[in-house]
Design a protein around this motif. Structure first.
Motif: not given
Length: 316
Positions: A154-159, A20-26, A139-142
């Protein structure tokens, strides 16, 4: 255009949790080029993501056993040269171990990681130019998404996370489900009798049980289970990318504490993950934005067949 290197080498579930980090970065830097440094046995995971441009592989597990060989040091040199070939705007060590921190120094660019209070091996934090306090008790994802957000401002995504592997919705009309029975330690296994009972129950509902496997021991277990479940299918041995393409055609998956359970969640396959020897609170399956991912059990607990069926009732 930003160039970003993700350092996340092991293990399968952990590498999947970093996707998910990839999607957040993009989302915040649409033109970014994202590369990945990963252990060779898990390289197919970042390669599944269409937006990961270059995957560098290391073989630490193999190198440790052959550290005195000239070939080992040559392989290390080749990887180091490849990683250092172009500069990066950010090097993100999402692994947070001494070995990954050292490997992050191979890249040319500012290194970002957890601070000494947020990391299992505090010495690793000394290898970063920028460190961040990110609490363990989440969680590790968060944790990984928070580190990337802090590093790239950037702000940590909440979704919920987007793993980026598949845009497909669950195949609600599928007449099969996936039984992920294999894992790295015997203490994480679910009893074969439970798998048989689960398969027999869904066979009566008209659903076929699919059993993948990766080695001879897992193959023999799959054959024993299938021999007692009507119409069960032992899948042919296949590589991870081929299995991933097959996985999206089931209605749901049931799996033990194994990387394939995390892969099912990342592929938007509804999944119930079974824990008997570990706690899922911080490293259990994490649902994406499309389908549910449910954790059942914990250290010293043995999930019951009826509990699995009950959790799957809205889906199955």
């Amino acid at each position: 255009m930003k160039r970003i290197l993700i350092v996340k080498t092991t293990s399968m579930g952990d590498v999947i949790h970093a996707l998910p980090v990839v999607e957040d970065l993009l989302q915040h830097h649409p033109d970014a080029q994202i590369d990945w440094l990963v252990e060779e046995s898990f390289a197919d995971i970042p390669r599944l993501h269409p937006q990961v441009k270059q995957v560098f592989t290391v073989a630490v597990r193999r190198w440790r056993k052959q550290w005195w060989r000239w070939q080992t040091w040559r392989e290390i040199s080749v990887v180091k040269q490849a990683v250092a070939a172009q500069p990066y705007d950010a090097v993100l060590d999402l692994q947070g171990l001494l070995k990954s921190a050292v490997m992050a120094t191979w890249a040319r660019g500012p290194r970002h990681g957890y601070d000494r209070h947020s990391i299992r091996e505090p010495l690793a934090s000394r290898f970063y130019q920028h460190t961040y306090a990110i609490p363990y008790r989440q969680h590790a994802v968060i944790r990984m998404r928070t580190l990337a957000a802090s590093a790239l401002h950037y702000a940590m995504p909440l979704e919920k996370p987007n793993y980026g592997l598949s845009a497909q919705c669950p195949d609600a009309n599928s007449m099969a489900f996936l039984a992920l029975h294999a894992t790295s330690r015997d203490s994480k296994l679910w009893p074969e009798t439970h798998w048989v009972a689960l398969g027999q129950y869904y066979a009566r509902q008209g659903l076929q049980m699919w059993l993948p496997w990766g080695n001879d021991m897992e193959h023999q277990r799959a054959l024993r289970i299938a021999g007692q479940v009507p119409d069960a299918l032992v899948l042919p041995q296949m590589d991870l990318q081929t299995l991933a393409r097959r996985m999206v055609h089931v209605r749901f998956a049931v799996g033990v504490d194994t990387g394939l359970s995390h892969l099912a969640a990342a592929l938007n396959v509804p999944v119930v993950a079974l824990y008997t020897d570990t706690e899922p609170a911080y490293t259990g399956v994490a649902a994406g934005r499309v389908s549910p991912a449910m954790n059942l059990g914990g250290a010293g607990l043995m999930p019951l067949v009826n509990d699995v069926i009950a959790m799957l009732a809205p889906i199955a």
